[in-house]
Design a protein around this motif. Structure first.
Motif, mmCIF file in Angstrom:
data_model
loop_
_atom_site.group_PDB
_atom_site.id
_atom_site.type_symbol
_atom_site.label_atom_id
_atom_site.label_comp_id
_atom_site.label_asym_id
_atom_site.label_seq_id
_atom_site.Cartn_x
_atom_site.Cartn_y
_atom_site.Cartn_z
ATOM 1 N N SER A 104 0.186 7.923 -2.898
ATOM 2 C CA SER A 104 -0.509 7.881 -4.100
ATOM 3 C C SER A 104 -1.678 7.168 -3.894
ATOM 4 N N LYS A 105 -2.023 6.724 -2.634
ATOM 5 C CA LYS A 105 -3.258 6.006 -2.476
ATOM 6 C C LYS A 105 -3.575 4.826 -3.535
ATOM 7 N N THR A 106 -2.366 4.099 -3.713
ATOM 8 C CA THR A 106 -2.438 3.015 -4.793
ATOM 9 C C THR A 106 -2.006 1.553 -4.109
ATOM 10 N N THR A 124 -9.257 0.904 3.466
ATOM 11 C CA THR A 124 -8.275 -0.008 3.287
ATOM 12 C C THR A 124 -8.779 -1.532 3.722
ATOM 13 N N TYR A 154 0.830 -1.170 0.081
ATOM 14 C CA TYR A 154 -0.111 -0.058 0.166
ATOM 15 C C TYR A 154 0.936 1.128 0.033
ATOM 16 N N PRO A 199 0.938 4.955 0.522
ATOM 17 C CA PRO A 199 -0.306 6.084 1.026
ATOM 18 C C PRO A 199 -0.176 7.381 0.233
ATOM 19 N N GLY A 237 -6.220 1.811 -7.937
ATOM 20 C CA GLY A 237 -6.274 2.994 -7.382
ATOM 21 C C GLY A 237 -5.821 4.131 -8.283
ATOM 22 N N PRO A 238 -5.779 5.142 -7.773
ATOM 23 C CA PRO A 238 -5.764 5.688 -6.634
ATOM 24 C C PRO A 238 -7.270 5.184 -5.837
ATOM 25 N N TRP A 239 -6.966 4.689 -4.586
ATOM 26 C CA TRP A 239 -7.959 3.834 -3.580
ATOM 27 C C TRP A 239 -8.446 5.064 -2.686
ATOM 28 N N ASN A 240 -9.993 5.314 -2.866
ATOM 29 C CA ASN A 240 -10.527 6.341 -1.985
ATOM 30 C C ASN A 240 -11.443 5.554 -1.112
#
Length: 190
Positions: free
Chosen positions: A61-63, A153, A57, A59, A147-150
């Motif tokens: 890039s939230k990917t 998690t 994970y 953080p 992602g990007p994962w919004n």
């Protein structure tokens, strides 16, 4: 004379037990070395279908960089996905991989909208990039970046395997491990 054989026998038993321990741990996610020395920060050995999930994970890039791997003959498919709405199959946003009849590996995304899905390429409810698949020693691996994962998690996830007919994925078994292959995972905390 029997006492002279004991140290030798003890060493032999120790060597046998050590080799059994090594081979039983060889299939764990922590001991796995990926092709091209790819690295992932976290992993889990899944309880069914000889599956293993690896991820990192990121953080900033939230990917989420993922790799799902499972033992499978070249005549079948594997899949892993996230179900953002419920536990189980329907609603899963899946990654599927298999070896085509010409020997090439293929991987794509497919949404699972009912219990008789077409399993054809389709868009998911979240972005997916860099999807690919390889086969290494009778084990298939699907790689992708999510992602990007919004969302959260912590997610519901499913994994599966099934047969091919030609180059078309067919329905998986509806018994045993195939119906139990789902759970929850947190990409942040592991």
């Amino acid at each position: 004379m029997a006492t002279a054989l004991r140290p030798s026998l003890t060493i032999s038993i120790f060597c046998i037990l050590a080799s059994l321990f090594r081979s039983s741990n060889a299939d764990t996610c922590k001991n796995y070395t990926f092709p091209n020395h790819r690295m992932f920060h976290s992993c889990i050995d899944l309880p069914y279908l000889s599956g293993h999930l690896h991820w990192t994970y990121i953080p900033t890039s939230k990917t989420i960089d993922v790799a799902y791997r499972a033992k499978q003959a070249s005549t079948g498919w594997i899949a892993w996905g996230i179900n953002p709405t419920a536990e189980g199959m329907v609603g899963t946003q899946a990654l599927i991989g298999f070896q085509r009849s010409n020997g090439q590996m293929t991987a794509y995304t497919t949404p699972i909208t009912n219990y008789m899905p077409s399993v054809q390429p389709g868009s998911l409810s979240f972005p997916v990039s860099n999807i690919s698949a390889v086969i290494v020693k009778n084990e298939m691996i699907i790689f992708a970046v999510l992602g990007p994962w919004n969302g959260s998690t912590a997610v519901n996830h499913t994994w599966q395997e099934g047969p091919l007919s030609g180059d078309v994925p067919r329905a998986h078994s509806e018994e045993g491990s195939n119906i139990n292959s789902f759970g929850t995972i947190d990409f942040l905390s592991g």
